[in-house]
Design an enzyme around this catalytic site. Structure first.
Site: not given
Ligand code: NAD
Length: 286
Positions: A231, A163
């Site tokens: 990040k 990744k």
């Molecule tokens: P996001 O911020 O939309 O979702 C994260 C969720 O985790 C939120 O709903 C938040 O409330 C929850 N959360 C945070 N701390 C918590 C805790 N202690 N207990 C329970 N829930 C908790 O992020 P995302 O876009 O869904 O991304 C998630 C991961 O996937 C990241 O590592 C990101 O880099 C990766 N990612 C994202 C994308 C994208 O396009 N958004 C693509 C590939 C990978």
């Protein structure tokens, strides 16, 4: 299978919904009650804590923003999940943290994804997996439900290294496409036609294919936010140090993405690297 799903954000919520549709019993927890309610509306079960979500689970999944959130919920998973549960972390975190988690829980897979929100909604994510072959085999029905391409690429942490490599190439490509646009526009040539030609030759890429029109139109709605790519650049630099390799271009791209964030563009799409390239040449709006 019973699945405990922690982190129902942009990516996690549609992924959990696909697991429900595939016939799994999904119990979800998120700090946001609205997200939990959305999972319930999609046919899942809501939980009020990590402990409640993972007790009785055959598979525990996390899809959280970064290392600190994964490290914060892990002790509750370890304390409350059945001892033989399989733990799959879909979050993008450092390979080092992924390896530490694998050392603390016997059946752990790091399984970061690529494909963005659209890929999560359409269940076509690419998944890069690190861990044991037997655990990978046990997770196939989960990967099938949320993704299209999935590969076991090595032991613990290997998925996160792949990744990191993915984000290195994506960030670097955006930076170069941005500079190409600035150069063509400054020279007064037709940048739209220029990018069409680039997209048909050796310089072709998925980024040119999907993003050249929106970049030329300065449409930087996310997509994938600059903050998240910032990040990920930290993860890449950390991974390179861990692997004892030099990635000079990666370090430069990290600075450019850091500049995008420092200039107040953290919530824009990462294609907003174009704004940084413009500013360096005194062009475009601040
Ligand atoms: P996001 O911020 O939309 O979702 C994260 C969720 O985790 C939120 O709903 C938040 O409330 C929850 N959360 C945070 N701390 C918590 C805790 N202690 N207990 C329970 N829930 C908790 O992020 P995302 O876009 O869904 O991304 C998630 C991961 O996937 C990241 O590592 C990101 O880099 C990766 N990612 C994202 C994308 C994208 O396009 N958004 C693509 C590939 C990978």
């Amino acid at each position: 299978m019973r699945i405990g799903f922690i982190g129902l954000g942009i990516m996690g919520l549609p992924m959990a919904g696909h697991l429900v549709k595939a016939g799994h019993e999904v119990t979800g927890f998120d700090l946001s009650e609205t997200s939990v309610a959305e999972l319930v509306a999609a046919g899942g079960t809501g939980a009020g804590s990590v402990a409640a979500a993972v007790k009785d689970a055959a598979i525990v999944i996390t899809m959280l923003p970064a290392d600190p959130q994964v490290e914060a919920v892990f002790p509750d998973i370890a304390a409350h999940a059945p001892a033989d549960a399989l733990y799959i972390d879909f979050s993008t975190i450092t390979p080092r943290t992924a390896q530490q988690l694998a050392a603390r829980w016997p059946r752990t897979l790091d399984a970061p994804v690529s494909g963005g929100e659209r890929g999560a909604i359409d269940a076509v994510l690419s998944i890069m997996v690190g861990g044991a072959e037997s655990d990978f085999a046990a997770a196939i029905s989960v990967f099938e439900a949320v993704g299209r391409t999935y590969e076991l690429v090595g032991g613990p942490g290997a998925g996160q290294y792949v990744k990191a490599a993915n984000q290195l190439v994506v960030g670097g490509t955006y930076a170069l496409v941005a500079e190409a646009i600035v150069l063509m526009e400054a020279a007064g040539v037709d940048a739209a036609k220029g990018l069409d030609v680039l997209a048909g030759g050796l310089a072709a890429s998925r980024i040119l294919e999907l993003k050249r029109a929106s970049m030329l139109a300065r449409d930087f709605r996310p997509g994938f936010r600059v903050d998240l790519h910032h990040k990920d650049m930290g993860i890449i630099l950390d991974a390179a140090r861990g692997a004892e390799v030099a990635i000079p271009l990666g370090a430069l791209v990290a600075q450019l993405i850091g500049a995008a964030r420092a200039q107040g563009h953290g919530s824009l799409d990462h294609s907003a690297l174009l704004k940084v390239a413009e500013n360096l040449s005194g062009r475009g709006a601040a």
